[in-house]
Design a protein around this motif. Structure first.
Motif, PDB file in Angstrom:
ATOM      1  N   THR A  87      21.878  68.573  -7.685  1.00 43.02           N
ATOM      2  CA  THR A  87      22.480  69.557  -6.946  1.00 43.02           C
ATOM      3  C   THR A  87      21.859  69.799  -5.797  1.00 43.02           C
ATOM      4  O   THR A  87      20.642  69.026  -5.480  1.00 43.02           O
ATOM      5  CB  THR A  87      22.478  70.696  -7.776  1.00 43.02           C
ATOM      6  N   THR A  88      22.073  70.725  -4.761  1.00 43.90           N
ATOM      7  CA  THR A  88      21.408  70.809  -3.494  1.00 43.90           C
ATOM      8  C   THR A  88      20.290  72.144  -3.568  1.00 43.90           C
ATOM      9  O   THR A  88      20.767  73.058  -4.312  1.00 43.90           O
ATOM     10  CB  THR A  88      22.405  71.186  -2.519  1.00 43.90           C
ATOM     11  N   PRO A  89      19.362  71.931  -2.818  1.00 42.24           N
ATOM     12  CA  PRO A  89      18.456  73.012  -2.940  1.00 42.24           C
ATOM     13  C   PRO A  89      18.681  73.970  -2.027  1.00 42.24           C
ATOM     14  O   PRO A  89      18.229  75.253  -2.139  1.00 42.24           O
ATOM     15  CB  PRO A  89      16.927  72.271  -2.464  1.00 42.24           C
ATOM     16  N   PHE A  90      19.862  73.548  -0.959  1.00 37.62           N
ATOM     17  CA  PHE A  90      20.054  74.521   0.192  1.00 37.62           C
ATOM     18  C   PHE A  90      21.210  75.465  -0.386  1.00 37.62           C
ATOM     19  O   PHE A  90      22.515  75.047   0.162  1.00 37.62           O
ATOM     20  CB  PHE A  90      20.367  73.653   1.263  1.00 37.62           C
ATOM     21  N   THR A  91      21.112  76.283  -1.036  1.00 39.12           N
ATOM     22  CA  THR A  91      22.074  77.088  -1.695  1.00 39.12           C
ATOM     23  C   THR A  91      21.696  78.396  -2.223  1.00 39.12           C
ATOM     24  O   THR A  91      20.158  78.628  -2.082  1.00 39.12           O
ATOM     25  CB  THR A  91      22.879  76.440  -2.833  1.00 39.12           C
ATOM     26  N   PHE A  92      22.411  79.336  -2.402  1.00 33.71           N
ATOM     27  CA  PHE A  92      21.936  80.656  -3.200  1.00 33.71           C
ATOM     28  C   PHE A  92      21.566  80.254  -4.823  1.00 33.71           C
ATOM     29  O   PHE A  92      22.170  79.477  -5.338  1.00 33.71           O
ATOM     30  CB  PHE A  92      23.483  81.358  -3.351  1.00 33.71           C
ATOM     31  N   PRO A  93      20.470  80.998  -5.029  1.00 33.25           N
ATOM     32  CA  PRO A  93      20.000  80.732  -6.527  1.00 33.25           C
ATOM     33  C   PRO A  93      20.905  80.851  -7.453  1.00 33.25           C
ATOM     34  O   PRO A  93      20.626  80.009  -8.601  1.00 33.25           O
ATOM     35  CB  PRO A  93      18.895  82.132  -6.620  1.00 33.25           C
TER      36      PRO A  93
END
Ligand SMILES: *Cc1c(COP(=O)(O)O)cnc(C)c1O
Length: 328
Positions: A87-93
């Motif tokens: 998955t992406t680290p650049f997202t909402f928790p």
């Protein structure tokens, strides 16, 4: 003569403000709920809203849920994911947290510098023998590279799940973005373009997945005498469905109003040194969930964090998205 210093806005400007129907539109709906005394558990407004929303989005199989985070968890369970999920680290928790709550291990892969969505090549490098799926996010409403991700998933026998919390109603070349992959999850939180206060939906291209999601959403209860599997409570109430039906009438005018404002911002900001606007790609009917700029301190003469503070003195409350980064 120099121009006078700009004044702060009289009213605070927040990143988002929820749409709301006129009370006169909403009250008769509440009266109908009061009369029926049917508040939750797939009531008549739930059915009507689910149908209307499917029609609006142009998708065949959609299941309402009580929020986007539950939707992500239901989709993970519905698709029977195991082991690692890239998955992406650049997202909402909520995105990686939903994986963790399902006993899955998030593996972070880097994003593409232009679209800010998962870079398919970085995804490929992050795969492990335990990887069962990719959870990609249409961040800020920017469509992921869906074709490249699907090709990669097909090569490695992986499922593709999309977090479409920012991409309500987004279409790519006329096709609903939430129809790509094995499932997409929408959030109807009050901060989103379309909302039901709290709420969400899982869009499943396959009817069998919709049926499984709906079983999982209602404690796994199949009928009066059968509990088929351990489910959860993921149900949307009649009150939320009523708000959804009323808000559905407002969402396209709201989106178009945001598009007009975004156009003005683009015209004024695009040419400023050190400022890069995240522009919707061509051929995409964008959600305009957020208007996003990137700040390069060297060119702009001010850092992102200082600009964030400085704008507060003008009554403008920006957000640093996504900060802190999920991988930190
Ligand atoms: C809002 C949001 C969620 C969570 O949705 P809820 O409905 O608040 O649970 C998940 N992912 C992203 C990218 C979001 O912005």
């Amino acid at each position: 003569m120099g121009s006078s210093a700009p004044l702060p806005f009289e009213e605070p400007i927040f990143v988002t403000r929820p749409i709301l129907p006129e009370m006169s539109r909403f009250l008769p709906m509440l009266e109908a709920i009061w009369k029926q005394r049917w508040l939750t558990n797939q009531g008549p407004l739930h059915a009507e809203f689910e149908r209307a929303l499917g029609g609006f989005l142009g998708v065949a199989h959609l299941s309402l849920v009580n929020n986007g985070t539950t939707g992500l968890m239901l989709a993970c369970r519905g698709l029977e994911l195991t082991g690692d999920v890239v998955t992406t680290p650049f997202t909402f928790p909520a995105t990686p947290a939903a994986l963790t709550w399902c006993g899955l291990t998030p593996r972070f892969a880097d994003i593409d510098a232009t679209t800010l969505t998962l870079d398919p090549e970085a995804v490929e490098r992050a795969l492990t023998p335990q990887t069962s799926a990719i959870l990609a996010v249409h961040v800020y409403g920017q469509p992921c590279r869906v074709d490249a991700l699907q090709a990669l998933a097909d090569r490695h026998g992986l499922r593709v799940l999309y977090d479409g919390a920012h991409a309500f109603g987004t279409r790519v070349a006329g096709r609903p973005l939430c129809e790509f992959g094995d499932a997409s999850v929408l959030s109807f939180h009050s901060t989103k373009l379309f909302h039901t206060g709290e709420g969400g939906a899982v869009v499943a291209p396959e009817r069998s997945l919709k049926e499984r999601i709906e079983l999982l959403r209602n404690f796994g209860i199949r009928d009066e005498t059968t509990v088929a599997l351990p489910g959860i409570n993921g149900k949307l109430t009649e009150l939320q469905a009523a708000l959804g039906l009323a808000n559905l009438e407002l969402v396209e005018p709201e989106r178009l109003a945001r598009a007009r404002i975004a156009h003005v911002y683009l015209e004024r900001l695009r040419s400023l040194e050190g400022i890069t606007c995240v522009e919707p790609p061509a051929g995409v009917s964008h959600s305009h969930q957020y208007f996003v700029i990137r700040v390069a301190a060297s060119g702009a003469g001010i850092s992102r964090d200082d600009l964030h503070e400085r704008l507060k003195t003008f009554n403008v409350f920006t957000r640093r998205y996504f900060f802190p980064l999920c991988s930190d």
